[in-house]
Enzyme design. Structure first.
Site, PDB file in Angstrom:
ATOM      1  N   ARG A  93       0.845  -1.211   0.000  1.00 43.36           N
ATOM      2  CA  ARG A  93       0.000   0.000   0.000  1.00 43.36           C
ATOM      3  C   ARG A  93       0.875   1.254   0.000  1.00 43.36           C
ATOM      4  NH1 ARG A  93      -4.833   1.966   4.193  1.00 43.36           N
ATOM      5  NH2 ARG A  93      -4.909   4.084   3.393  1.00 43.36           N
ATOM      6  N   ASN A 147     -10.919  -4.258  -0.442  1.00 42.09           N
ATOM      7  CA  ASN A 147     -10.738  -3.177  -1.405  1.00 42.09           C
ATOM      8  C   ASN A 147      -9.792  -3.599  -2.530  1.00 42.09           C
ATOM      9  OD1 ASN A 147     -12.322  -0.943  -0.797  1.00 42.09           O
ATOM     10  ND2 ASN A 147     -11.081  -0.480   1.013  1.00 42.09           N
ATOM     11  N   ASP A 170     -18.167   0.009   3.477  1.00 38.20           N
ATOM     12  CA  ASP A 170     -18.689   0.665   4.674  1.00 38.20           C
ATOM     13  C   ASP A 170     -18.617   2.183   4.609  1.00 38.20           C
ATOM     14  OD1 ASP A 170     -16.024   1.175   5.017  1.00 38.20           O
ATOM     15  OD2 ASP A 170     -15.853   0.297   7.003  1.00 38.20           O
ATOM     16  N   HIS A 200     -17.015   4.039  -4.009  1.00 35.32           N
ATOM     17  CA  HIS A 200     -16.164   5.203  -3.715  1.00 35.32           C
ATOM     18  C   HIS A 200     -16.370   6.303  -4.758  1.00 35.32           C
ATOM     19  CE1 HIS A 200     -13.060   3.013  -0.926  1.00 35.32           C
ATOM     20  NE2 HIS A 200     -14.295   2.994  -0.477  1.00 35.32           N
ATOM     21  N   TYR A 264     -14.997  10.329  -1.274  1.00 38.47           N
ATOM     22  CA  TYR A 264     -13.909   9.911  -2.166  1.00 38.47           C
ATOM     23  C   TYR A 264     -13.884  10.704  -3.465  1.00 38.47           C
ATOM     24  CZ  TYR A 264     -12.307   5.947   0.582  1.00 38.47           C
ATOM     25  OH  TYR A 264     -11.762   5.171   1.565  1.00 38.47           O
TER      26      TYR A 264
END
Length: 441
Positions: A93, A147, A170, A200, A264
């Site tokens: 990430r 995700n 969520d 998103h 987002y």
């Protein structure tokens, strides 16, 4: 009364203890006979599992517990698979976020090139879990909140079209809790919402209370001034970066004041602002590794050391309670209205039928029935068409091993300024992800 067997795929996740506590808090609504953890990182899972075993002994000793890295053991005799996996963990990430930032493109976990890189890693992991579930417990349902949900949902639609998987997120739940606070309601469950978009990437077009009173004007007035920052800001997302995101919603809202936006959208509508306010050396991944990661593993180790949860600061993940609602809807045919990521098939009339859209559905034991949204405005439709093309190209690139399609996907992302920048980022991402991505030609 039937009691259910649940496997949490991603047993070593920092979110797992919160989910276990949430399941224990809801045993009256969703009785459980067995909880299993599955992860391919034995060492990491062991710490979380040992702590959760002590939590279970104290709160519900009758529930059987098992943590394993063996798929057969994990997926045999289960009713529900709750999946939140992170292929490549936080180390990858961090690269998803930092590589694009080298080129002054935003680095974000699920949006832009970072989200695409993460998607290319996640697809194989999710398909593997579906296949284990179908092999060992063919009647089970998978509740997937791994995700990037948009890319994963498109991959399951295209590559596992008949599988019993529900893709959920969520984030709208979290924003709706804030909306409920803004209008002085106890819970988001006291509201009826209409929402449409991609994961998103969506908008609320109507919010009423149970009596049918329109709550949009009051919420809009607040969002126009403060974004989604509520008077009492506590709970899961309180890091500085989250506060900025909730605050920035007021600028996102200003672009289309007829709707209320998912937070987002800031990444797509204000990417220059996001890059400007990013620390290229210390991104959200670093925040999480130094914050939640250390906290959860530290608390787990304390519980193991004292063989008791006395004084433990681990808390119920309230956000996750929608997972119980979803499992209940399937198990008991409750016909609850919930936001899910489903194939459009005409629910949004003037939009791509095979797009995976996030819309309200009525959920029962046969799965979700999407509600009709009708036609959506040109602004949203234009943005969504661009973004859905990105998601479809990513999945095609993964399935076909196509460099060209992945380059096109990154080029098409609204967060990337040019095809040249897209190619430079892609080449760096390929190098970073060589242990995780299929080979691209």
């Amino acid at each position: 009364m039937k009691k259910f067997s649940v496997v949490i795929a991603g047993g070593g996740s920092t979110f797992t203890p919160g989910i276990v506590l949430m399941l224990l808090d809801n045993l009256d609504k969703f009785p459980i006979r067995q909880i299993k953890f599955y992860d391919n990182d034995k060492k990491r899972q062991e710490i979380i599992a040992k702590a959760c075993e002590i939590i279970l002994k104290e709160q519900a000793p009758e529930i059987e517990f098992l943590a394993t890295v063996d798929p057969k053991e994990a997926f045999t005799d289960v009713d529900f698979v709750m999946a939140h996996i992170r292929v490549g963990k936080y180390a990858m990430r961090e690269l998803d976020e930092k590589i694009p930032l080298r080129y002054n493109v935003l680095g974000q976990e699920t949006c832009g090139p970072g989200g695409i890189a993460y998607g290319m890693r996640s697809i194989g992991g999710i398909l593997e879990i579906i296949d284990y579930m179908e092999k060992y417990s063919p009647d089970a349902w998978m509740l997937n909140y791994s995700n990037p949900a948009a890319i994963v949902a498109e991959a399951t639609r295209k590559l596992r079209p008949d599988s019993k998987i529900l893709n959920i997120c969520d984030m709208p739940v979290g924003i709706e809790e804030r909306m409920a606070q803004i209008v002085g309601l106890e819970s988001r469950k006291e509201m009826n919402v209409t929402y449409y978009g991609l994961n998103h990437f969506g908008w609320w077009s109507s919010i009423t209370d149970k009596a049918g009173n329109d709550l949009m004007p009051q919420i809009k007035e607040h969002v126009a001034k403060y974004g989604y920052v509520a008077a009492t800001d506590e709970g899961q997302h309180v890091d500085q970066s989250w506060n900025d995101t909730f605050h920035k919603a007021k600028d996102v809202y200003a672009v289309d004041p007829t709707t209320l936006p998912n937070t987002y959208l800031k990444y797509y509508l204000f990417p220059d602002y996001v890059v400007e306010h990013s620390n290229k050396e210390y991104t959200r991944a670093n925040e999480v590794m130094d914050g939640r990661e250390k906290f959860v593993f530290g608390e787990a180790e304390k519980i193991i050391k004292q063989q008791s949860t006395k004084g433990s600061k681990l808390h119920i993940d309230e956000h996750a309670s929608y997972i119980v609602d979803l499992a209940r809807a399937i198990a008991y045919n409750t016909h609850e209205r919930m936001l899910l990521i489903v194939e459009n098939k005409g629910a949004i009339e003037n939009f791509e039928p095979t797009a995976m859209v996030e819309i309200p559905c009525i959920v029962g034991s046969n799965g979700p029935e999407p509600l009709s949204i009708g036609k959506i405005p040109r602004f949203q439709k234009g943005l969504m068409e661009q973004q859905v093309a990105v998601e479809k190209l990513v999945v095609e690139a993964w399935a076909e091993g196509s460099y060209q399609k992945l380059w096109q996907a990154i080029t098409l992302s609204k967060t990337v300024p040019s095809a040249k920048v897209a190619k430079d980022i892609l080449d760096d991402l390929i190098e970073a992800n060589k242990d995780y991505w299929p080979e691209l030609n």
